[in-house]
Motif scaffolding. Sequence first.
Motif, PDB file in Angstrom:
ATOM      1  N   HIS A  68       1.232  -5.924  -9.423  1.00 50.95           N
ATOM      2  CA  HIS A  68       1.739  -4.535 -10.149  1.00 50.95           C
ATOM      3  C   HIS A  68       0.545  -4.524 -11.996  1.00 50.95           C
ATOM      4  O   HIS A  68       0.864  -5.409 -12.504  1.00 50.95           O
ATOM      5  CB  HIS A  68       2.818  -4.311 -10.792  1.00 50.95           C
ATOM      6  N   ALA A  85       7.581  -5.328 -10.607  1.00 51.38           N
ATOM      7  CA  ALA A  85       8.088  -4.239 -11.506  1.00 51.38           C
ATOM      8  C   ALA A  85       7.901  -4.183 -12.994  1.00 51.38           C
ATOM      9  O   ALA A  85       8.371  -5.031 -13.522  1.00 51.38           O
ATOM     10  CB  ALA A  85       9.110  -3.113 -10.562  1.00 51.38           C
ATOM     11  N   ASP A 115      12.130   2.834  -4.942  1.00 51.66           N
ATOM     12  CA  ASP A 115      11.019   3.128  -5.448  1.00 51.66           C
ATOM     13  C   ASP A 115      12.557   4.920  -6.079  1.00 51.66           C
ATOM     14  O   ASP A 115      13.035   4.833  -5.813  1.00 51.66           O
ATOM     15  CB  ASP A 115      10.387   4.382  -4.670  1.00 51.66           C
ATOM     16  N   SER A 160      -2.077  -2.730  -6.579  1.00 52.72           N
ATOM     17  CA  SER A 160      -1.532  -0.937  -7.269  1.00 52.72           C
ATOM     18  C   SER A 160      -3.206  -0.344  -8.124  1.00 52.72           C
ATOM     19  O   SER A 160      -4.322  -1.053  -8.462  1.00 52.72           O
ATOM     20  CB  SER A 160      -1.449  -2.082  -9.088  1.00 52.72           C
TER      21      SER A 160
END
Length: 346
Positions: free
Chosen positions: A100, A141, A221, A345
């Motif tokens: 991420h 995240a 998401d 990412s």
Amino acid sequence: MRSTSTCVSASKQACSTSPDAGDTAMKADLSRNTFDRAQHYSAVRLQQGRIVTDADWNEQADITRYRAERQARDTIGACGAPLDAAGYRLVAETNALAVHALNANVAWVAAQDGAVLATANGGADWTLVDVTTAVHLRAIASAGSAGWVVGDGGVVRKTSDAGLSWSAQDAGTLRALRGVAAVDADHVWAVGDGGIVVSSSDGGVQWSLVQTEATRLYAVDFADALNGLAVGQAGVIVATNDGGETWSGVASGTGAHLRALARVGTTLVWTAGDGGMILRSTDGGVTWLPCATPATATLYAIAFRDAIEGWTVGAGGTVLHTLDGGATWQQEDAGIGTATLRGLSV
């Protein structure tokens, strides 16, 4: 410095050993072993008219050898090796499971065995961060300086300082958590085995658990604090419009396991999974259409830079790239052979 002695003992058979005790003995016909490193002699000096014995020569050799060994140890160290060709290396091997990026410089990697790696210079250097767990960490995240990493056994770790330190949170489950999403420092969701969704609206202080129709969810998401999607085994897609309190099934048109989600804005969503399957939605996940792909490998991650350009990666070193919003995809060579890529990412 020591002068030779005039006293010479009768020759006899002795065991010659190196100056350091414990070395393997070797038989030799020596009169004496006179070297003593505790005396700190630097040389043996010969004198006129004195008999030169084997002990004198041997002690000088021992002094020279001992000095060379100590000099090398003090200069190089106890475990020295050539800088560019040591012939061996010690590494901590683990498999990265998710990545991420917060920006062009700062990124985190979640990996097996409780490993979290962090970079602050665009990946030039990585630092192993202690998050006080040894379980596999499967998803990561962030929202601003807040971030979460989740993994096996219901493990949740949170950072409030952009990854400098991490603290444990109790999500109220022991099942593996495989996906996580956050829209701000308060609202965070994680999904996993058994089709569970755990969520928090206070930054992870308290969590609630909801059971969905799925047997396993791989990714989640959210567009905002209310509207979200999760995907999982056997083509399952579930949606919520109340922040995750309730979830309803959405027809995907496939039975393939769906393992990853990507979103741009509120309406454009993509999911990827087994058999090279990629689905695209232009209405926020209400309806889905398959995309043409040249791959049949399992796809583990998908990400879009904007509404047009995106990538997906997976087993066998698979990398697919699109420049038309996912309608078509082209295979690219990442130069890594057949290694499995599990995180992405952009």
